[in-house]
Motif scaffolding. Structure first.
Motif, short mmCIF file in Angstrom:
data_model
loop_
_atom_site.label_atom_id
_atom_site.label_comp_id
_atom_site.label_asym_id
_atom_site.label_seq_id
_atom_site.Cartn_x
_atom_site.Cartn_y
_atom_site.Cartn_z
N LEU A 3 15.84 31.54 -3.24
CA LEU A 3 17.46 31.42 -2.95
C LEU A 3 17.94 31.97 -1.33
O LEU A 3 18.69 31.04 -0.60
CB LEU A 3 18.72 32.48 -3.67
N ASP A 4 17.29 32.99 -1.16
CA ASP A 4 17.42 33.94 0.74
C ASP A 4 17.05 32.32 0.97
O ASP A 4 17.37 31.84 2.26
CB ASP A 4 16.94 34.62 0.83
N SER A 51 18.24 29.14 1.76
CA SER A 51 19.75 29.21 1.90
C SER A 51 20.77 29.18 3.70
O SER A 51 20.91 28.73 4.29
CB SER A 51 20.76 30.68 1.87
N LYS A 52 18.75 29.62 4.04
CA LYS A 52 18.35 29.56 5.72
C LYS A 52 18.30 28.53 6.04
O LYS A 52 18.43 28.01 7.57
CB LYS A 52 16.87 30.42 5.31
N PHE A 89 14.24 24.80 2.60
CA PHE A 89 15.24 23.77 1.61
C PHE A 89 14.77 22.58 1.31
O PHE A 89 15.37 21.64 -0.02
CB PHE A 89 16.97 24.01 2.24
N LYS A 137 22.99 30.87 -10.38
CA LYS A 137 22.31 31.12 -8.69
C LYS A 137 21.06 32.51 -9.13
O LYS A 137 20.12 31.67 -7.99
CB LYS A 137 23.77 31.00 -7.95
#
Length: 363
Positions: free
Chosen positions: A288-289, A292-293, A305, A350
């Motif tokens: 998830l991190d 999101s980057k 992503f 999420k």
């Protein structure tokens, strides 16, 4: 020849536009107006016809940013050569655009303009049509291929089959497409009259593919007759983004799912293997991190992503079908609805995103 005393360009040594003094006067006036308009970002249909601007959008983009920007100083462009390929009917003019920054002079772009007569002067266009007049052609269903070397007809068939199938998935009638298959990026650039561009990697060949001519042409410098990845990215933007709500990472994920990762050509199986290796080498990773980057996260030089989106695309197609895939794509320019849509379609919240991705790459 009667040149303006201070035109906004320089001439290379004793170069002239044409030996015909009458045509020279008209050509000089039109060309002077063109260069002034380019340097002042004031191009109009007096310089390029609307038809040409629409059919050669890639070349039009090459004309941008040629004026002074920031601490750069625009120098007077240098006309390198001019010649007529058809006994004085039209002219091909090659121009070097230069900038100066920190006392260093740099050639920014070298462009070739095709000048053709209009009432009272000349207009200009990309020399794309002239440069590619002798390319080989091959018709395959709804696609006409234009190429300079050997063509892999198996791959052309695969591309056409995919194209027609995808158009039916999104509910758009089958369109006729011209597919220009150039062997290298340098060949592609020169075909457009872009002799040199310092912003592009002229020694790479696997980093370019785009729709042009309002979606009627697909052009690639990869030498690949089946370059689905970039075709699909531009197709989605051209035909499926009427609400301006496409979520770019997921669009690239769709392109990766159907066409493999754009630069490397790695397929889904290989991408999952690479992400399993990343998980094994870094057990503390949180997908998830990483998702999101954005462009700050990569695995094997693949933007995380995009690839994670491809894994999700595959799962939603299997579980819910193509309509749900498109719903995820329409999650907003910033992805504001992405996780809501993901929860609605696959019941993935999420806080369960990381475990979900782990399951997709290890199943």
């Amino acid at each position: 020849l009667a040149f303006d005393e201070s035109p906004p360009y320089q001439m290379n040594l004793s170069a002239v536009f044409t030996e015909d003094p009458n045509e020279s006067e008209l050509l000089v006036e039109s060309f002077t107006n063109l260069i002034s308009a380019i340097l002042n970002d004031e191009l109009t249909e007096n310089h390029f016809s609307i038809e040409d601007k629409n059919s050669n959008q890639f070349f039009q983009r090459a004309l941008r940013n040629l004026s002074s920007t920031g601490d750069e100083k625009q120098l007077a462009p240098l006309v390198l050569k001019s010649f007529s390929p058809d006994n004085g009917e039209t002219y091909l003019i090659t121009v070097a655009f230069m900038k100066k920054k920190d006392q260093t002079t740099q050639i920014y772009r070298i462009l070739e303009f095709h000048a053709y007569p209009v009432q009272g002067g000349y207009q200009f266009k990309s020399p794309f049509e002239y440069n590619n007049r002798n390319l080989n052609r091959f018709d395959s269903g709804s696609v006409q291929y234009h190429y300079s070397k050997a063509l892999d007809t198996d791959r052309t068939s695969e591309f056409v089959e995919f194209k027609d199938h995808f158009e039916s998935l999104v509910g758009i009638p089958t369109t006729q497409l011209d597919y220009y298959c150039f062997e290298t990026l340098d060949e592609l650039l020169r075909a457009h009259g872009i002799v040199y561009d310092c912003t592009r990697c002229n020694w790479l060949k696997e980093d370019l593919g785009f729709l042009d001519n309002n979606g009627k042409s697909f052009i690639t410098g990869t030498g690949d007759e089946r370059y689905i990845f970039e075709y699909l990215v531009d197709y989605m933007v051209e035909y499926c983004d009427s609400e301006n709500d496409l979520y770019p990472p997921f669009v690239y994920g769709i392109a990766t799912y159907f066409g493999d990762y754009g630069l490397s050509g790695d397929d889904m199986q290989m991408l999952k293997f690479q992400f399993r290796q990343e998980l094994e080498n870094n057990p503390e990773i949180n997908f998830l991190d990483e998702f999101s980057k954005g462009r700050s996260s990569s695995v094997q030089r693949h933007f995380s992503f995009y690839v994670i989106s491809a894994f999700i695309c595959e799962e939603v197609v299997k579980k819910q079908g193509y309509e749900s895939m498109l719903k995820l794509a329409h999650s907003g320019r910033s992805g504001e609805e992405f996780f809501n849509n993901l929860d609605e379609l696959l019941k993935i919240q999420k806080d369960a995103f990381h475990d979900f991705i782990v399951r997709l790459i290890t199943s």
